[in-house]
Motif scaffolding. Structure first.
Motif, PDB file in Angstrom:
ATOM      1  N   ILE A   9       0.786  -1.148   0.123  1.00 50.59           N
ATOM      2  CA  ILE A   9       0.135  -0.172   0.115  1.00 50.59           C
ATOM      3  C   ILE A   9       0.818   1.015   0.211  1.00 50.59           C
ATOM      4  O   ILE A   9       1.711   1.457   0.987  1.00 50.59           O
ATOM      5  CB  ILE A   9      -0.802   0.019   1.063  1.00 50.59           C
ATOM      6  N   ILE A  10       0.685   2.012  -1.044  1.00 52.29           N
ATOM      7  CA  ILE A  10       1.675   3.003  -1.319  1.00 52.29           C
ATOM      8  C   ILE A  10       1.049   4.372  -1.177  1.00 52.29           C
ATOM      9  O   ILE A  10       0.093   4.638  -2.104  1.00 52.29           O
ATOM     10  CB  ILE A  10       2.709   2.926  -2.557  1.00 52.29           C
ATOM     11  N   THR A  11       1.410   5.357   0.005  1.00 48.56           N
ATOM     12  CA  THR A  11       0.806   6.600  -0.342  1.00 48.56           C
ATOM     13  C   THR A  11       1.305   7.387  -1.135  1.00 48.56           C
ATOM     14  O   THR A  11       2.534   7.396  -1.173  1.00 48.56           O
ATOM     15  CB  THR A  11       0.654   7.281   1.465  1.00 48.56           C
ATOM     16  N   GLY A  12       0.659   8.330  -1.666  1.00 46.26           N
ATOM     17  CA  GLY A  12       1.379   9.328  -2.712  1.00 46.26           C
ATOM     18  C   GLY A  12       1.836   8.856  -3.866  1.00 46.26           C
ATOM     19  O   GLY A  12       3.056   9.111  -4.424  1.00 46.26           O
ATOM     20  N   GLY A  13       0.927   7.693  -4.498  1.00 50.46           N
ATOM     21  CA  GLY A  13       1.611   6.794  -5.245  1.00 50.46           C
ATOM     22  C   GLY A  13       1.171   6.943  -6.622  1.00 50.46           C
ATOM     23  O   GLY A  13       1.655   6.551  -7.604  1.00 50.46           O
ATOM     24  N   SER A  14       0.766   8.223  -6.921  1.00 48.78           N
ATOM     25  CA  SER A  14       0.290   8.860  -8.166  1.00 48.78           C
ATOM     26  C   SER A  14       1.569   9.424  -8.820  1.00 48.78           C
ATOM     27  O   SER A  14       1.315   9.644 -10.202  1.00 48.78           O
ATOM     28  CB  SER A  14      -1.049   9.630  -8.345  1.00 48.78           C
ATOM     29  N   ARG A  15       2.574   9.681  -8.182  1.00 50.86           N
ATOM     30  CA  ARG A  15       3.575  10.570  -8.764  1.00 50.86           C
ATOM     31  C   ARG A  15       4.763  10.606  -8.129  1.00 50.86           C
ATOM     32  O   ARG A  15       4.755  10.033  -6.857  1.00 50.86           O
ATOM     33  CB  ARG A  15       3.062  12.109  -9.239  1.00 50.86           C
ATOM     34  N   GLY A  16       5.788  11.215  -8.572  1.00 51.28           N
ATOM     35  CA  GLY A  16       7.105  11.261  -8.055  1.00 51.28           C
ATOM     36  C   GLY A  16       7.509   9.934  -7.271  1.00 51.28           C
ATOM     37  O   GLY A  16       7.550   8.832  -8.123  1.00 51.28           O
ATOM     38  N   ILE A  17       8.136   9.929  -6.340  1.00 51.89           N
ATOM     39  CA  ILE A  17       8.833   8.862  -5.481  1.00 51.89           C
ATOM     40  C   ILE A  17       7.681   7.686  -5.409  1.00 51.89           C
ATOM     41  O   ILE A  17       8.030   6.626  -5.588  1.00 51.89           O
ATOM     42  CB  ILE A  17       9.576   9.307  -4.235  1.00 51.89           C
ATOM     43  N   GLY A  18       6.549   8.059  -4.816  1.00 52.83           N
ATOM     44  CA  GLY A  18       5.454   7.215  -4.735  1.00 52.83           C
ATOM     45  C   GLY A  18       5.280   6.155  -6.003  1.00 52.83           C
ATOM     46  O   GLY A  18       5.011   5.163  -5.920  1.00 52.83           O
ATOM     47  N   PHE A  19       5.088   6.970  -7.042  1.00 51.49           N
ATOM     48  CA  PHE A  19       4.853   6.352  -8.348  1.00 51.49           C
ATOM     49  C   PHE A  19       5.953   5.279  -8.626  1.00 51.49           C
ATOM     50  O   PHE A  19       5.722   4.167  -8.920  1.00 51.49           O
ATOM     51  CB  PHE A  19       4.757   7.397  -9.693  1.00 51.49           C
ATOM     52  N   ALA A  20       7.348   5.819  -8.718  1.00 54.67           N
ATOM     53  CA  ALA A  20       8.423   5.048  -8.801  1.00 54.67           C
ATOM     54  C   ALA A  20       8.570   3.842  -7.884  1.00 54.67           C
ATOM     55  O   ALA A  20       8.802   2.729  -8.310  1.00 54.67           O
ATOM     56  CB  ALA A  20       9.718   5.963  -8.653  1.00 54.67           C
ATOM     57  N   THR A  21       8.233   3.865  -6.848  1.00 52.76           N
ATOM     58  CA  THR A  21       8.161   2.746  -5.726  1.00 52.76           C
ATOM     59  C   THR A  21       6.860   1.707  -6.287  1.00 52.76           C
ATOM     60  O   THR A  21       7.279   0.501  -6.310  1.00 52.76           O
ATOM     61  CB  THR A  21       7.646   3.411  -4.475  1.00 52.76           C
ATOM     62  N   ALA A  22       5.802   2.342  -6.711  1.00 56.17           N
ATOM     63  CA  ALA A  22       4.785   1.523  -7.109  1.00 56.17           C
ATOM     64  C   ALA A  22       5.132   0.765  -8.413  1.00 56.17           C
ATOM     65  O   ALA A  22       5.108  -0.664  -8.454  1.00 56.17           O
ATOM     66  CB  ALA A  22       3.525   2.172  -7.568  1.00 56.17           C
ATOM     67  N   ASP A  23       5.957   1.332  -9.162  1.00 55.48           N
ATOM     68  CA  ASP A  23       6.345   0.753 -10.499  1.00 55.48           C
ATOM     69  C   ASP A  23       7.598  -0.368 -10.135  1.00 55.48           C
ATOM     70  O   ASP A  23       7.349  -1.446 -10.571  1.00 55.48           O
ATOM     71  CB  ASP A  23       7.129   1.852 -11.271  1.00 55.48           C
ATOM     72  N   LYS A  24       8.327  -0.081  -9.102  1.00 59.20           N
ATOM     73  CA  LYS A  24       9.434  -0.964  -8.854  1.00 59.20           C
ATOM     74  C   LYS A  24       8.768  -2.356  -8.144  1.00 59.20           C
ATOM     75  O   LYS A  24       9.246  -3.537  -8.471  1.00 59.20           O
ATOM     76  CB  LYS A  24      10.406  -0.382  -7.898  1.00 59.20           C
ATOM     77  N   PHE A  25       7.763  -2.004  -7.247  1.00 62.98           N
ATOM     78  CA  PHE A  25       7.203  -3.221  -6.557  1.00 62.98           C
ATOM     79  C   PHE A  25       6.379  -4.125  -7.602  1.00 62.98           C
ATOM     80  O   PHE A  25       6.451  -5.336  -7.419  1.00 62.98           O
ATOM     81  CB  PHE A  25       6.152  -2.653  -5.388  1.00 62.98           C
ATOM     82  N   LEU A  26       5.742  -3.454  -8.530  1.00 64.54           N
ATOM     83  CA  LEU A  26       5.042  -4.197  -9.528  1.00 64.54           C
ATOM     84  C   LEU A  26       6.070  -4.932 -10.195  1.00 64.54           C
ATOM     85  O   LEU A  26       5.749  -6.313 -10.835  1.00 64.54           O
ATOM     86  CB  LEU A  26       4.216  -3.310 -10.543  1.00 64.54           C
ATOM     87  N   LYS A  27       7.138  -4.290 -10.711  1.00 67.17           N
ATOM     88  CA  LYS A  27       8.461  -5.006 -11.503  1.00 67.17           C
ATOM     89  C   LYS A  27       8.747  -6.336 -10.768  1.00 67.17           C
ATOM     90  O   LYS A  27       8.867  -7.612 -11.491  1.00 67.17           O
ATOM     91  CB  LYS A  27       9.389  -4.382 -11.792  1.00 67.17           C
ATOM     92  N   GLU A  28       8.714  -6.271  -9.395  1.00 67.75           N
ATOM     93  CA  GLU A  28       9.279  -7.341  -8.574  1.00 67.75           C
ATOM     94  C   GLU A  28       8.104  -8.229  -8.153  1.00 67.75           C
ATOM     95  O   GLU A  28       8.311  -9.256  -7.261  1.00 67.75           O
ATOM     96  CB  GLU A  28       9.926  -6.867  -7.249  1.00 67.75           C
ATOM     97  N   GLY A  29       6.650  -8.292  -8.735  1.00 69.53           N
ATOM     98  CA  GLY A  29       5.671  -8.974  -8.609  1.00 69.53           C
ATOM     99  C   GLY A  29       4.651  -8.915  -7.345  1.00 69.53           C
ATOM    100  O   GLY A  29       3.748  -9.520  -7.149  1.00 69.53           O
ATOM    101  N   ALA A  30       4.737  -7.604  -6.861  1.00 65.91           N
ATOM    102  CA  ALA A  30       3.779  -7.309  -5.811  1.00 65.91           C
ATOM    103  C   ALA A  30       2.338  -7.042  -6.281  1.00 65.91           C
ATOM    104  O   ALA A  30       2.358  -6.465  -7.370  1.00 65.91           O
ATOM    105  CB  ALA A  30       4.307  -6.128  -4.719  1.00 65.91           C
ATOM    106  N   THR A  31       1.406  -7.055  -5.537  1.00 67.52           N
ATOM    107  CA  THR A  31       0.261  -6.317  -5.725  1.00 67.52           C
ATOM    108  C   THR A  31       0.235  -4.860  -4.907  1.00 67.52           C
ATOM    109  O   THR A  31       0.480  -5.078  -3.788  1.00 67.52           O
ATOM    110  CB  THR A  31      -1.075  -7.289  -5.115  1.00 67.52           C
TER     111      THR A  31
END
Length: 63
Positions: A9-31
């Motif tokens: 669960i990523i707060t601030g996930g629509s842009r910046g560092i939050g978006f980059a974190t969401a991208d990386k987590f998806l790349k690693e297989g997370a929901t």
């Protein structure tokens, strides 16, 4: 796929560092559930991520 079967669960996930974190987590297989300040920005971010990772499970929410 180090994060397979994990949920992030990523707060601030629509842009910046939050978006980059969401991208990386998806790349690693997370929901991923990302939270954004507006539903519109959450939807845009989810659409971008689904385009990049079509088989991933990702959702966006806002208050």
């Amino acid at each position: 796929m180090r994060l397979k079967d994990k949920v992030a669960i990523i707060t601030g996930g629509s842009r910046g560092i939050g978006f980059a974190t969401a991208d990386k987590f998806l790349k690693e297989g997370a929901t991923v559930v990302l939270a954004a300040s507006s539903q519109e920005s959450a939807d845009v971010a989810v659409d971008k991520l689904k385009e990049k990772y079509p088989n991933a499970i990702v959702a966006g929410i806002s208050p």
